[in-house]
Design a protein around this motif. Sequence first.
Motif, PDB file in Angstrom:
ATOM      1  N   LYS A 108      18.845  44.770  36.952  1.00  0.00           N
ATOM      2  CA  LYS A 108      19.223  45.710  38.196  1.00  0.00           C
ATOM      3  C   LYS A 108      18.734  45.041  39.530  1.00  0.00           C
ATOM      4  N   LEU A 109      18.558  43.774  39.695  1.00  0.00           N
ATOM      5  CA  LEU A 109      17.852  43.102  40.455  1.00  0.00           C
ATOM      6  C   LEU A 109      18.958  42.449  41.507  1.00  0.00           C
ATOM      7  N   CYS A 110      20.359  42.374  41.273  1.00  0.00           N
ATOM      8  CA  CYS A 110      21.052  41.400  41.909  1.00  0.00           C
ATOM      9  C   CYS A 110      22.457  42.419  42.399  1.00  0.00           C
ATOM     10  N   PHE A 111      22.210  43.403  42.604  1.00  0.00           N
ATOM     11  CA  PHE A 111      23.669  44.239  42.897  1.00  0.00           C
ATOM     12  C   PHE A 111      24.214  43.946  44.156  1.00  0.00           C
ATOM     13  N   ASP A 112      23.143  43.593  45.098  1.00  0.00           N
ATOM     14  CA  ASP A 112      23.723  43.229  46.478  1.00  0.00           C
ATOM     15  C   ASP A 112      24.580  41.933  46.421  1.00  0.00           C
ATOM     16  N   LEU A 113      23.995  40.953  45.575  1.00  0.00           N
ATOM     17  CA  LEU A 113      24.933  39.837  45.383  1.00  0.00           C
ATOM     18  C   LEU A 113      26.248  39.942  44.721  1.00  0.00           C
ATOM     19  N   SER A 115      27.839  42.720  44.286  1.00  0.00           N
ATOM     20  CA  SER A 115      28.860  43.661  44.939  1.00  0.00           C
ATOM     21  C   SER A 115      29.645  42.986  46.092  1.00  0.00           C
ATOM     22  N   TRP A 116      28.693  42.080  46.736  1.00  0.00           N
ATOM     23  CA  TRP A 116      29.329  41.173  47.793  1.00  0.00           C
ATOM     24  C   TRP A 116      30.648  40.208  47.290  1.00  0.00           C
ATOM     25  N   ARG A 117      30.020  39.815  46.143  1.00  0.00           N
ATOM     26  CA  ARG A 117      31.113  38.747  45.364  1.00  0.00           C
ATOM     27  C   ARG A 117      32.449  39.291  44.866  1.00  0.00           C
ATOM     28  N   LEU A 118      32.153  40.653  44.449  1.00  0.00           N
ATOM     29  CA  LEU A 118      33.328  41.210  43.621  1.00  0.00           C
ATOM     30  C   LEU A 118      34.044  41.930  44.728  1.00  0.00           C
ATOM     31  N   ALA A 119      33.741  42.029  45.824  1.00  0.00           N
ATOM     32  CA  ALA A 119      34.399  42.789  47.109  1.00  0.00           C
ATOM     33  C   ALA A 119      35.133  41.778  47.847  1.00  0.00           C
ATOM     34  N   GLN A 120      35.275  40.410  47.564  1.00  0.00           N
ATOM     35  CA  GLN A 120      35.742  39.297  48.333  1.00  0.00           C
ATOM     36  C   GLN A 120      37.358  39.456  48.138  1.00  0.00           C
ATOM     37  N   ASN A 121      38.172  39.080  48.941  1.00  0.00           N
ATOM     38  CA  ASN A 121      39.693  39.189  49.061  1.00  0.00           C
ATOM     39  C   ASN A 121      40.212  38.344  47.713  1.00  0.00           C
ATOM     40  N   ASP A 122      39.684  37.508  47.123  1.00  0.00           N
ATOM     41  CA  ASP A 122      40.429  36.653  46.168  1.00  0.00           C
ATOM     42  C   ASP A 122      40.213  37.753  44.903  1.00  0.00           C
ATOM     43  N   MET A 123      39.386  38.631  44.765  1.00  0.00           N
ATOM     44  CA  MET A 123      39.235  39.445  43.589  1.00  0.00           C
ATOM     45  C   MET A 123      40.334  40.433  43.592  1.00  0.00           C
ATOM     46  N   LEU A 124      41.070  40.902  44.543  1.00  0.00           N
ATOM     47  CA  LEU A 124      42.028  41.803  44.984  1.00  0.00           C
ATOM     48  C   LEU A 124      43.480  41.332  44.546  1.00  0.00           C
ATOM     49  N   HIS A 125      43.855  41.202  43.359  1.00  0.00           N
ATOM     50  CA  HIS A 125      45.131  40.737  43.297  1.00  0.00           C
ATOM     51  C   HIS A 125      46.029  41.500  42.079  1.00  0.00           C
ATOM     52  N   VAL A 126      47.119  41.939  42.253  1.00  0.00           N
ATOM     53  CA  VAL A 126      48.084  42.486  41.350  1.00  0.00           C
ATOM     54  C   VAL A 126      49.235  41.992  40.976  1.00  0.00           C
ATOM     55  N   GLU A 127      49.683  41.725  39.885  1.00  0.00           N
ATOM     56  CA  GLU A 127      50.997  41.193  39.518  1.00  0.00           C
ATOM     57  C   GLU A 127      51.594  41.911  38.299  1.00  0.00           C
ATOM     58  N   PRO A 128      52.875  41.785  37.899  1.00  0.00           N
ATOM     59  CA  PRO A 128      53.316  42.607  36.769  1.00  0.00           C
ATOM     60  C   PRO A 128      52.699  41.873  35.485  1.00  0.00           C
ATOM     61  N   SER A 129      52.332  40.829  35.388  1.00  0.00           N
ATOM     62  CA  SER A 129      51.730  40.276  34.034  1.00  0.00           C
ATOM     63  C   SER A 129      50.248  40.998  33.767  1.00  0.00           C
ATOM     64  N   GLN A 376      24.750  27.714  43.569  1.00  0.00           N
ATOM     65  CA  GLN A 376      24.030  27.617  44.802  1.00  0.00           C
ATOM     66  C   GLN A 376      23.243  28.969  45.357  1.00  0.00           C
ATOM     67  N   VAL A 377      24.098  30.034  44.981  1.00  0.00           N
ATOM     68  CA  VAL A 377      23.553  31.409  45.682  1.00  0.00           C
ATOM     69  C   VAL A 377      23.110  32.152  44.500  1.00  0.00           C
ATOM     70  N   TYR A 378      23.914  32.660  43.888  1.00  0.00           N
ATOM     71  CA  TYR A 378      23.522  33.564  42.442  1.00  0.00           C
ATOM     72  C   TYR A 378      22.279  33.325  41.468  1.00  0.00           C
ATOM     73  N   LEU A 379      22.606  32.313  40.974  1.00  0.00           N
ATOM     74  CA  LEU A 379      21.623  31.778  39.849  1.00  0.00           C
ATOM     75  C   LEU A 379      20.062  31.375  40.749  1.00  0.00           C
ATOM     76  N   PRO A 380      19.793  30.913  41.419  1.00  0.00           N
ATOM     77  CA  PRO A 380      18.769  30.445  42.243  1.00  0.00           C
ATOM     78  C   PRO A 380      18.086  31.928  42.584  1.00  0.00           C
ATOM     79  N   GLU A 381      18.793  32.682  43.125  1.00  0.00           N
ATOM     80  CA  GLU A 381      18.153  34.120  43.723  1.00  0.00           C
ATOM     81  C   GLU A 381      18.106  35.041  42.515  1.00  0.00           C
TER      82      GLU A 381
END
Length: 502
Positions: A108-113, A115-129, A376-381
């Motif tokens: 429960k220590l890294c929700f901030d990291l 939530s930021w990564r999962l909210a980036q634009n590259d995560m938001l994609h929908v296609e028929p498949s 570089q970000v997630y694992l070290p922190e």
Amino acid sequence: MFPVSHKESIAPTTSSSSASTQDMEGGCDDGLQGECLRKTDQKQPKLYGVGDPTAMFTSDSSCLSSRGRVIKWFWDSAEEGYRTYHMDEYDEDKNPNGIINLGTSENKLCFDLLSWRLAQNDMLHVEPSLLQYPDWRGHLFLREEVARFLSFYCKSPAPLKPENVVVLNGGASLFSALATVLCEAGDAFLIPTPYYGAITQHVYLYGNIRLAYVYLDSKVTGLNTRPFQLTVEKLEMALQGVNSEGVQVKGLILINPQNPLGDIYSPEELQEFLGFAMRHKLHVIMDEVYMLSVFEESLGYRSILSLERLPDPRRTHVMWATSKDFGMSGLRFGVLYTENQHVATAVASLCRYHGLSGLVQYQVARLLQDHDWISQVYLPENHARLRAAHTYVTEELRALGIPFVSRGAGFFIWVDLRKYLRKGTFEEEALLWRQFLDNKVLLSFGKAFECKEPGWFRVVFSDKKNRLCLGMQRIRQVLDRQSQEVEDASLCHSQEPCSQPR
């Protein structure tokens, strides 16, 4: 956690030599060795036991089938603490007197990291498949990313292959599927104890597969030994004993890093265990769900996929999931890597019931693809925060004079509370667990991990500082009361006759 039926064998008497107290990296801490030697030399050790989850189960008059009653009984008996917690969860503002959960192994220590990564634009994609039925093994784009991810972070000597990857909705499904396709009903897997107790349900409820326990104890017998250490000799003796009871053993389950010990198997140990399995034609299920949660780099963790050669690759099956290393237990994503295409196909067929939505598969693929952010970000922190939380809780335990086992991996500390039990029974262990829960802190007791020594508890430290502080304060309150009761009972026992209140 649940009743079991033990069939025991007594080991021949062996002499043990005393050794100096080992440090954290050696797996023994703060005088634990002396406690181990004093408390385990009194009895001959158990070598093995065959679990029977329904040994004490009694049927009722409900409308459920016999199988349904067993499934319901597991829920009723094994999830009490978790259900109680969810009815009274601690919240700093809304429910400050609620239960602090130091029992469930979640990061429960890294929700901030995250939530930021999962909210980036590259995560938001929908296609028929992504909205249609996928290949039941998982979308090819995801299996390719999983293969690249495991190749890189497991340091495999050769690139891993996407065709050997099967994607399921979490580790529980992986255990259930593998047990079902590898074993006949009534067969068993060897597993060293203590172990993550929910595996019992995972392999039993669908496949009716049992666990054959390789009992380990806290005794330290030399400079190069550690508490609860697994050896090939112990595996051989347990297998022989289980076979003598007419139980067919089909495989060996290993957890690395280990839960609840935080122990790490060296490459040499892994090769020995795999060699044992090959000699007896046993499958090996290797659970590496904490492989990126080794926060002490000096430990030198090695994935089984990093070995130059597997003795029996067609019977070696590796599990990993995002639930621990990425703190996303609610996402329900797990992967199987196996070079046995018959096993992969059979497990994939069960993915009809254990698959993931295409949208989740796309997001996970994007996450695993981002090696720069992960490395570089997630694992070290994440490692820094785990280290800090671990340091705080271990310092609190030292202040209380409580021995413990912890090696710098995972989210938990294996804590020795045997001195707070008057008679050293599992009944007292359960009562102490209840006292903690009544004082609004949830822990996990040793019996839930099939530990053969009453009085061990798992404390999860991967939480925010304010909750850890309050949780440790509540633990101290219970232990202070329990210590006084044990002292009073000892004083009363030493007096003849013992005065009784009118």
